[in-house]
Design a protein around this motif. Structure first.
Motif, PDB file in Angstrom:
ATOM      1  N   UNK A 201       1.148  -1.325   0.054  1.00 49.16           N
ATOM      2  CA  UNK A 201      -0.080  -0.113   0.040  1.00 49.16           C
ATOM      3  C   UNK A 201       0.829   1.371   0.074  1.00 49.16           C
ATOM      4  N   UNK A 202       0.081   2.652  -0.166  1.00 53.16           N
ATOM      5  CA  UNK A 202       1.192   3.937  -0.484  1.00 53.16           C
ATOM      6  C   UNK A 202       0.481   4.648   0.470  1.00 53.16           C
ATOM      7  N   UNK A 203      -0.507   4.129   0.917  1.00 54.54           N
ATOM      8  CA  UNK A 203      -1.613   5.494   1.497  1.00 54.54           C
ATOM      9  C   UNK A 203      -2.325   4.463   3.106  1.00 54.54           C
ATOM     10  N   UNK A 204      -2.581   4.783   3.852  1.00 54.64           N
ATOM     11  CA  UNK A 204      -2.951   4.420   5.231  1.00 54.64           C
ATOM     12  C   UNK A 204      -2.972   6.132   6.366  1.00 54.64           C
ATOM     13  N   UNK A 205      -4.545   5.465   6.888  1.00 51.56           N
ATOM     14  CA  UNK A 205      -5.203   6.677   7.226  1.00 51.56           C
ATOM     15  C   UNK A 205      -4.582   6.845   9.371  1.00 51.56           C
ATOM     16  N   UNK A 206      -4.378   8.203   8.853  1.00 51.34           N
ATOM     17  CA  UNK A 206      -3.345   9.299   9.867  1.00 51.34           C
ATOM     18  C   UNK A 206      -3.883   9.278  11.783  1.00 51.34           C
ATOM     19  N   UNK A 207      -5.420   8.938  11.407  1.00 49.88           N
ATOM     20  CA  UNK A 207      -5.896   8.714  12.703  1.00 49.88           C
ATOM     21  C   UNK A 207      -6.465   7.990  13.383  1.00 49.88           C
ATOM     22  N   UNK A 208      -5.855   6.545  13.023  1.00 48.08           N
ATOM     23  CA  UNK A 208      -6.293   5.185  13.192  1.00 48.08           C
ATOM     24  C   UNK A 208      -4.965   4.177  13.072  1.00 48.08           C
ATOM     25  N   UNK A 209      -3.322   5.516  13.017  1.00 48.54           N
ATOM     26  CA  UNK A 209      -2.388   4.469  13.350  1.00 48.54           C
ATOM     27  C   UNK A 209      -2.312   3.395  11.976  1.00 48.54           C
ATOM     28  N   UNK A 210      -2.932   3.012  11.065  1.00 50.41           N
ATOM     29  CA  UNK A 210      -3.292   2.143   9.897  1.00 50.41           C
ATOM     30  C   UNK A 210      -1.834   1.784   9.519  1.00 50.41           C
ATOM     31  N   UNK A 211      -1.282   2.699   9.504  1.00 45.76           N
ATOM     32  CA  UNK A 211      -0.099   2.610   8.415  1.00 45.76           C
ATOM     33  C   UNK A 211       0.891   1.197   9.883  1.00 45.76           C
ATOM     34  N   UNK A 212       0.710   1.159  10.908  1.00 43.06           N
ATOM     35  CA  UNK A 212       1.808   0.801  11.514  1.00 43.06           C
ATOM     36  C   UNK A 212       0.697  -0.771  11.800  1.00 43.06           C
ATOM     37  N   UNK A 213      -0.688  -1.411  11.310  1.00 45.96           N
ATOM     38  CA  UNK A 213      -1.098  -2.448  11.091  1.00 45.96           C
ATOM     39  C   UNK A 213      -1.338  -2.508   9.856  1.00 45.96           C
ATOM     40  N   UNK A 214      -0.878  -2.079   9.052  1.00 44.55           N
ATOM     41  CA  UNK A 214       0.025  -1.886   7.349  1.00 44.55           C
ATOM     42  C   UNK A 214      -1.675  -2.013   6.762  1.00 44.55           C
ATOM     43  N   UNK A 215      -3.073  -1.575   7.418  1.00 42.20           N
ATOM     44  CA  UNK A 215      -4.377  -1.187   6.583  1.00 42.20           C
ATOM     45  C   UNK A 215      -4.043  -0.121   5.343  1.00 42.20           C
ATOM     46  N   UNK A 216      -4.157  -0.451   4.753  1.00 37.34           N
ATOM     47  CA  UNK A 216      -4.016   0.133   3.720  1.00 37.34           C
ATOM     48  C   UNK A 216      -4.230  -0.085   2.350  1.00 37.34           C
ATOM     49  N   UNK A 217      -4.074   0.984   1.785  1.00 39.56           N
ATOM     50  CA  UNK A 217      -4.649   1.000   0.528  1.00 39.56           C
ATOM     51  C   UNK A 217      -3.620   1.240  -0.683  1.00 39.56           C
ATOM     52  N   UNK A 218      -3.229   1.293  -2.386  1.00 38.66           N
ATOM     53  CA  UNK A 218      -2.715   1.072  -3.058  1.00 38.66           C
ATOM     54  C   UNK A 218      -3.042   2.249  -3.725  1.00 38.66           C
ATOM     55  N   UNK A 219      -2.941   3.355  -4.021  1.00 41.16           N
ATOM     56  CA  UNK A 219      -3.933   4.980  -4.663  1.00 41.16           C
ATOM     57  C   UNK A 219      -2.593   5.397  -5.561  1.00 41.16           C
ATOM     58  N   UNK A 220      -1.681   5.256  -5.182  1.00 42.45           N
ATOM     59  CA  UNK A 220      -0.844   5.993  -5.605  1.00 42.45           C
ATOM     60  C   UNK A 220       0.573   5.193  -6.923  1.00 42.45           C
ATOM     61  N   UNK A 221       0.517   5.628  -8.662  1.00 46.84           N
ATOM     62  CA  UNK A 221       0.758   4.608  -9.326  1.00 46.84           C
ATOM     63  C   UNK A 221       1.942   5.231 -10.447  1.00 46.84           C
ATOM     64  N   UNK A 222       2.922   5.004 -10.449  1.00 46.45           N
ATOM     65  CA  UNK A 222       3.531   5.209 -12.074  1.00 46.45           C
ATOM     66  C   UNK A 222       2.832   4.481 -13.203  1.00 46.45           C
ATOM     67  N   UNK A 223       1.944   4.988 -14.725  1.00 42.64           N
ATOM     68  CA  UNK A 223       2.339   3.981 -16.041  1.00 42.64           C
ATOM     69  C   UNK A 223       2.728   4.514 -16.351  1.00 42.64           C
ATOM     70  N   UNK A 224       2.930   3.573 -17.596  1.00 42.65           N
ATOM     71  CA  UNK A 224       3.755   3.899 -18.580  1.00 42.65           C
ATOM     72  C   UNK A 224       3.063   3.257 -19.865  1.00 42.65           C
ATOM     73  N   UNK A 225       3.543   3.615 -21.251  1.00 46.47           N
ATOM     74  CA  UNK A 225       2.784   3.110 -22.183  1.00 46.47           C
ATOM     75  C   UNK A 225       3.515   2.346 -22.515  1.00 46.47           C
TER      76      UNK A 225
END
Length: 254
Positions: A201-225
């Motif tokens: 994942x690349x984003x985690x909710x700060x308020x719930x300390x989700x990063x510590x538990x790796x409860x996240x979303x992958x919403x940041x990308x690189x796309x290439x043709x």
């Protein structure tokens, strides 16, 4: 060549913490793309506005403390665009398209659709304008790299709790279908070239300390043709870099 993309959730905040300076010193990207800078250039000073060894390019919203993107490049670029060919999407400071010798680099902070039906509609229109612009450039013979905070997880592998978020903007069928369309148009999700499993994942909710538990979303990308795919040598998520609710994502090209 090494390109980084990072939603910093405030360039001044991440600089105060020292994390931005650490990225320049330790990762040493050839190009650094930032999203959600939340600053006009005249609010930035010193090495934040002009990092040593880099040329600086900014796009910003009229509303202060909102949106904004910045691209820092070791080489000066001959042209910069702040909107798509379909105009009026640059008003919120979400777009920087810089010309490099072998590709166009789209640094994009895509809208969030959670606030209202109107904002979701704007997000989908923004998506379509981006796709049309990028495909048009590829059709004209140019290579294209699209990076940034896309604000959508593509598949169930890309977020911790897909069932709970099935009706939440950021994982709606129509949002996910746009990424399908981008891939069908010949663009590759570079992270998925190397990693087929979930839990990254690349984003985690700060308020719930989700990063510590790796409860996240992958919403940041690189796309290439398609023509650039064979030149991609790595596309890691840099989870060891802190300072924001997002971590940077990276693209390395031979």
């Amino acid at each position: 060549m090494k390109i980084l993309s990072w939603n910093v959730n405030g360039i001044r905040a991440v600089a105060r913490k020292g994390n931005l300076q650490e990225v320049f010193a330790n990762v040493q990207p050839d190009v650094l793309c930032l999203q959600e800078t939340k600053a006009h250039p005249d609010q930035l000073t010193g090495t934040i506005r002009h990092p040593k060894g880099y040329f600086s390019y900014f796009s910003w919203a009229e509303k202060k403390g909102y949106s904004g993107v910045a691209t820092f490049s070791r080489d000066e670029v001959p042209s910069v665009r702040k909107d798509f060919t379909e105009p009026h999407f640059g008003d919120e400071g979400r777009i920087l398209i810089t010309e490099h010798p072998e590709f166009l680099l789209y640094n994009i902070y895509f809208p969030n659709g959670k606030a209202s039906k109107e904002r979701l509609g704007y997000k989908m229109a923004f998506y379509e304008a981006c796709l049309t612009d990028a495909v048009g450039q590829v059709d004209s013979g140019k290579n294209v790299i699209i990076c940034g905070d896309v604000n959508t997880a593509h598949t169930e592998l890309d977020l911790s709790r897909p069932k709970e978020n099935a009706k939440v903007s950021g994982f709606l069928p129509e949002e996910r279908a746009w990424i399908d369309q981008l891939i069908d148009a010949g663009f590759a999700d570079t992270f998925r070239i190397f990693e087929k499993n979930g839990g990254h994942y690349s984003w985690w909710d700060l308020k719930s300390r989700a990063r510590d538990r790796n409860v996240g979303w992958r919403i940041d990308y690189f796309f290439v043709n398609e023509a650039l795919v064979d030149r991609v040598t790595a596309a890691p998520i840099l989870t060891d870099i802190y300072g924001s609710d997002h971590c940077p994502v990276c693209l390395e090209l031979r």
